[in-house]
Design a protein around this motif. Structure first.
Motif, PDB file in Angstrom:
ATOM      1  N   MET A  72       8.704   3.608  -4.571  1.00  0.00           N
ATOM      2  CA  MET A  72       8.184   2.268  -4.338  1.00  0.00           C
ATOM      3  C   MET A  72       8.184   1.940  -2.841  1.00  0.00           C
ATOM      4  SD  MET A  72       7.143  -0.169  -6.543  1.00  0.00           S
ATOM      5  CE  MET A  72       8.217  -0.054  -7.976  1.00  0.00           C
ATOM      6  N   ALA A  73       9.234   2.375  -2.135  1.00  0.00           N
ATOM      7  CA  ALA A  73       9.298   2.113  -0.690  1.00  0.00           C
ATOM      8  C   ALA A  73       8.156   2.822   0.033  1.00  0.00           C
ATOM      9  CB  ALA A  73      10.650   2.569  -0.142  1.00  0.00           C
ATOM     10  N   VAL A  74       7.864   4.067  -0.377  1.00  0.00           N
ATOM     11  CA  VAL A  74       6.745   4.791   0.245  1.00  0.00           C
ATOM     12  C   VAL A  74       5.424   4.092  -0.073  1.00  0.00           C
ATOM     13  CG1 VAL A  74       5.519   6.990   0.340  1.00  0.00           C
ATOM     14  CG2 VAL A  74       8.011   6.966   0.162  1.00  0.00           C
ATOM     15  N   ALA A  75       5.281   3.630  -1.324  1.00  0.00           N
ATOM     16  CA  ALA A  75       4.048   2.933  -1.712  1.00  0.00           C
ATOM     17  C   ALA A  75       3.863   1.659  -0.896  1.00  0.00           C
ATOM     18  CB  ALA A  75       4.090   2.611  -3.206  1.00  0.00           C
ATOM     19  N   LEU A  76       4.911   0.872  -0.767  1.00  0.00           N
ATOM     20  CA  LEU A  76       4.813  -0.365   0.016  1.00  0.00           C
ATOM     21  C   LEU A  76       4.619  -0.072   1.501  1.00  0.00           C
ATOM     22  CD1 LEU A  76       7.592  -2.393  -1.812  1.00  0.00           C
ATOM     23  CD2 LEU A  76       5.154  -2.949  -1.771  1.00  0.00           C
ATOM     24  N   GLY A  77       5.160   1.054   1.954  1.00  0.00           N
ATOM     25  CA  GLY A  77       4.905   1.475   3.328  1.00  0.00           C
ATOM     26  C   GLY A  77       3.433   1.775   3.551  1.00  0.00           C
ATOM     27  N   VAL A 112      -1.747   4.565  -6.215  1.00  0.00           N
ATOM     28  CA  VAL A 112      -1.337   5.819  -6.873  1.00  0.00           C
ATOM     29  C   VAL A 112       0.183   5.938  -6.905  1.00  0.00           C
ATOM     30  CG1 VAL A 112      -1.427   8.333  -6.713  1.00  0.00           C
ATOM     31  CG2 VAL A 112      -3.493   6.976  -6.263  1.00  0.00           C
ATOM     32  N   LEU A 113       0.819   5.671  -5.757  1.00  0.00           N
ATOM     33  CA  LEU A 113       2.286   5.779  -5.690  1.00  0.00           C
ATOM     34  C   LEU A 113       2.966   4.732  -6.562  1.00  0.00           C
ATOM     35  CD1 LEU A 113       2.777   6.459  -1.863  1.00  0.00           C
ATOM     36  CD2 LEU A 113       3.077   8.074  -3.752  1.00  0.00           C
ATOM     37  N   LEU A 114       2.337   3.563  -6.714  1.00  0.00           N
ATOM     38  CA  LEU A 114       2.901   2.533  -7.581  1.00  0.00           C
ATOM     39  C   LEU A 114       2.972   3.031  -9.022  1.00  0.00           C
ATOM     40  CD1 LEU A 114       3.885  -0.430  -7.662  1.00  0.00           C
ATOM     41  CD2 LEU A 114       1.532  -1.086  -8.235  1.00  0.00           C
ATOM     42  N   MET A 178      -3.747  -1.744 -13.451  1.00  0.00           N
ATOM     43  CA  MET A 178      -3.560  -1.930 -14.893  1.00  0.00           C
ATOM     44  C   MET A 178      -2.710  -0.817 -15.500  1.00  0.00           C
ATOM     45  SD  MET A 178      -7.146  -3.501 -16.317  1.00  0.00           S
ATOM     46  CE  MET A 178      -8.234  -2.589 -15.225  1.00  0.00           C
ATOM     47  N   ILE A 179      -2.839   0.409 -14.957  1.00  0.00           N
ATOM     48  CA  ILE A 179      -1.979   1.497 -15.438  1.00  0.00           C
ATOM     49  C   ILE A 179      -0.517   1.187 -15.113  1.00  0.00           C
ATOM     50  CG2 ILE A 179      -1.391   3.930 -15.162  1.00  0.00           C
ATOM     51  CD1 ILE A 179      -4.358   4.461 -14.610  1.00  0.00           C
ATOM     52  N   ALA A 180      -0.269   0.759 -13.871  1.00  0.00           N
ATOM     53  CA  ALA A 180       1.103   0.406 -13.482  1.00  0.00           C
ATOM     54  C   ALA A 180       1.618  -0.764 -14.311  1.00  0.00           C
ATOM     55  CB  ALA A 180       1.145   0.060 -11.989  1.00  0.00           C
TER      56      ALA A 180
END
Length: 768
Positions: A72-77, A112-114, A178-180
């Motif tokens: 999640m940290a990488v995704a938010l980054g 994608v990372l989410l 929507m997948i997340a």
């Protein structure tokens, strides 16, 4: 409020404040250059803040949750980089973003990372669980997609039909969201209680992100979006929710629950997308009566499923409750007790509370079980459990953790463990009704405390300490509460094992139980007897007094001496009525001798724990007065090896007895380990040398030297010396020659009845 919740509140309030400020700015300032700049800056700042919170949550978490927050940290980054590029587009003149732009690469990477982050939260142990998870996911995903298609995506496909790159970017944002969101919903409905708060906020974050991305795609397709639009508040609110979820993840300290029940939200949350799709979609795409019938059918079906799920949860809750309760006593079982203890220990430092464990074990329970059978033993456990449960306070936990072992968990700001433990001890003072007979069962009670200042103390160690204190109480054979201290382990590391061995009944358990029942009947009907052994003054040969000795004339076993039945008396709490009987009988007989003109001093043996009773002097004084006797006619004999642990209290009681005029003697002097210390610490009038010393004074020079030294020492202290177990004239002559004061034993006469005692005066004079 403690520091940890305060820090969490501040950490959540900061991004929430900026989100509110952005909302106000967009509503009041419109799309001015300053507002647009403020919008982009706040969005970029919130993204960085959420990234930092996720990284801290990953560092504090463990296992699967750590991997989730790291992803999640990488995704938010990645989202932060996208917002940073968008801020550059706004600040640098002449730089216009393309469609798709470089920022879209990072936004898509975030999406994608989410999904990858949420996918790591999926866990289920059974095939049925995986099937339910799959069906819930399909239901949620199809309903969300249908809803998004009707509201926004249909127009996006129509607009970007010729531009595949732009279509892919505009379409993929809401699809990945929507997948997340689907994963978030199905994970939330099956989450443990300790994670539901954090997952609820995460689900809210993804929901806001999905709405914002779908609205963005729809507005962009109609060329109606620009920076400063109100949907920017949704992205800001989503980032705030991500940050709040990370903070909540770090603040969670509850241990794993024993039995995880489906949450209340699991009953209705999977059907929310279906309700939305079934009630919003048909009016938009249908006409006529079906636009009303379809939503009504969907609502009815969903309501029916929710009712069924609610009933299943109620049944599961009942089954879970039974799994955490002892089926015999209804108290908590070991599993529930361990879970609550772990929870209390986790919260004690944060909430500045005290935690105490009280371990309770029923003495001689195995004897009852082996002798009277399992039904009688179960009946005893049920009654004991009821008494223990009545002693605790609201919020405490009483549990049966196995066999005849009970445990109490106490949680409070103040430590009341001693009060509760004493209440439990007092609850066992009245007999139990077992198989038609009253039976006194004594508990061994140990207490261990965990104070907020002991952060390194773990639940297993606290429980072990309570057990060690309980076994120490069991070894003492005294009805009292033992509190753990470090010396218990340091002085005797094998204490627990030996105490467990000592509690195992012998093969004669049934006979002991029968003998115990007969003994109770004998006490109730005053069928015990008191006999008297003469004590002879070695200087004059005259009768110096008598010692009262207890006998039990058993109808089938003959006359029993005290060493045969006194262990049962002590173990089952019968010493009080037995002692009362001996005192009353001895004083009554002494009063009878006095009326015959032969006032004879009488000595009685007193069970050493009675010396804790500060009312003992007053009680004996009243009984002497009731019989019209002077106090100096009575001598109280105590066994020295039973007084060791309570010398200070015993000394106070003995001083008061001597002030009344009652004489005090130490019986079996020399059989224990602290004989000389008693001469120093206790007010003593006489000592009675143990028969094992006396038996060898004429044959063993060392024994003779020890006895002679004790005689000389005690005479120096002004204490009378009595020799027990004198069996022959040679021993009597040696004692007289070495200035022993008084002797008793078979050489002078066997114990006799009260009616024969006056004749002993004449017999002693003739013998002299």
């Amino acid at each position: 409020m403690s520091r940890r919740p305060l820090r969490a509140t501040v950490a959540i309030a900061i991004p929430l404040g900026f989100t509110v400020a952005l909302t106000v700015a967009l509503l009041v300032g419109g799309k001015s250059a300053a507002v647009v700049l403020f919008d982009d800056t706040v969005s970029f700042g919130l993204a960085l803040y959420a990234t930092a919170c996720a990284a801290l949550a990953a560092r504090a978490a463990q296992d699967r949750l750590r991997r989730t927050w790291a992803t999640m940290a990488v995704a938010l980054g990645a989202w932060s980089l996208g917002d940073g590029l968008w801020l550059v587009y706004e600040l640098v003149p002449g730089v216009e973003p393309t469609t798709p732009s470089a920022a879209d690469v990072f936004y898509l990477l975030f999406a994608v990372l989410l999904v990858a982050a949420f996918a790591q939260l999926i866990t289920t142990a059974t095939h049925q669980g995986r099937l339910r998870l799959l069906l819930d996911a399909i239901t949620v995903a199809l309903c969300l997609f249908l809803l998004a298609w009707v509201l926004a995506l249909n127009s996006v496909v129509v607009t970007y039909r010729e531009d595949r790159a732009a279509l892919a970017v505009a379409f993929l944002y809401p699809v990945f969201d929507m997948i997340a969101l689907t994963i978030a919903v199905v994970v939330l409905v099956r989450a443990e209680a300790r994670q539901r708060g954090m997952l609820t906020v995460l689900t809210l974050a993804v929901t806001l992100m999905t709405i914002a991305d779908s609205a963005f795609a729809h507005l962009t397709a109609g060329e109606r979006y620009s920076t400063g639009d109100l949907i920017d508040v949704l992205w800001a609110a989503s980032l705030t929710a991500f940050a709040a979820a990370a903070v909540l993840s770090r603040a969670a300290h509850e241990p794993r629950t024993v039995v995880a029940l489906p949450s209340t939200s699991s009953l209705w949350l999977p059907y929310v997308p279906l309700l939305l799709a079934g009630t919003i979609g048909p009016p938009l795409v249908m006409s006529g009566l079906e636009r009303f019938l379809v939503p009504a059918i969907v609502v009815a079906v969903c309501a029916r499923q929710i009712v069924s799920a609610w009933e299943n949860r109620r049944l599961l809750a009942a089954a879970a409750e039974q799994a955490l309760r002892d089926p015999l006593t209804g108290l908590a079982n070991r599993t529930l007790f361990s879970d609550r203890l772990a929870h209390a220990m986790a919260l004690r430092a944060r909430d500045d509370r005290s935690v105490a464990v009280i371990s309770v074990d029923l003495d001689d329970f195995k004897l009852v079980n082996d002798s009277l059978g399992h039904p009688a033993a179960d009946n005893l456990l049920v009654q004991a459990g009821q008494r223990i449960a009545e002693c605790i306070r609201p919020g405490d936990t009483a549990a049966r953790i196995g066999g005849d072992e009970f445990a109490l968990l106490l949680e409070s700001r103040s430590d009341d463990s001693d009060v509760v433990a004493q209440r439990v001890l007092n609850a066992f003072s009245s007999p139990f009704w077992i198989d038609g007979d009253d039976m006194l069962i004594r508990p061994s009670i140990g207490v261990a405390r965990a104070l907020p200042t002991q952060p390194d103390l773990d639940p297993d160690t606290l429980m072990k300490r309570a057990d060690i204190a309980m076994y120490a109480a069991k070894r003492s054979r005294v009805a009292q509460v033992n509190t753990f201290h470090d010396d218990m382990m340091m002085s005797d590391p094998d204490a627990v094992e030996r105490a467990e061995q000592a509690d195992r009944p012998s093969g004669e358990g049934a006979a002991q139980i029968r003998l115990l029942g007969e003994l109770r009947a004998a006490i109730d009907h005053h069928a015990l007897e008191v006999v008297y052994q003469p004590k002879i003054d070695l200087r004059t040969g005259q009768l110096a007094g008598v010692e009262a000795l207890l006998r039990w004339p058993h109808p089938t076993l003959g006359t029993l001496r005290p060493d045969t039945f006194l262990p049962l008396v002590r173990q089952h709490g019968l010493m009080r009525p037995v002692t009362d009987f001996v005192v009353d009988r001895a004083l009554s007989d002494a009063a009878g001798w006095a009326r015959l003109g032969a006032p004879i001093p009488v000595a009685i043996n007193l069970f050493a724990p009675f010396l804790r009773d500060t009312d003992l002097p007053r009680t004996l004084d009243h009984r002497l007065a009731d019989h019209g006797l002077r106090a100096d006619i009575l001598t109280v004999e105590i066994t020295e090896d039973l007084v060791l642990s309570e010398v200070d209290t015993a000394a106070t009681v003995l001083h008061r007895l001597r002030q009344l005029g009652v004489r005090v003697a130490i019986d079996d002097f020399g059989s224990g380990y602290s004989a000389l210390s008693y001469l120093r610490d206790l007010p003593i009038d006489e000592i009675k040398l143990d028969r094992h010393f006396i038996a060898h004074v004429t044959t063993n020079p060392k024994a003779a030297a020890v006895v002679e030294a004790v005689i000389n020492l005690t005479h120096t202290l002004g204490i009378t010396v009595v020799a027990e177990g004198v069996e022959d004239a040679e021993t009597a002559g040696w004692l007289a020659a070495h200035h022993c004061d008084i002797a008793q034993g078979y050489h002078y006469g066997r114990p006799t009845t009260a009616s024969m005692v006056p004749r002993l005066i004449a017999g002693a004079a003739a013998g002299a």
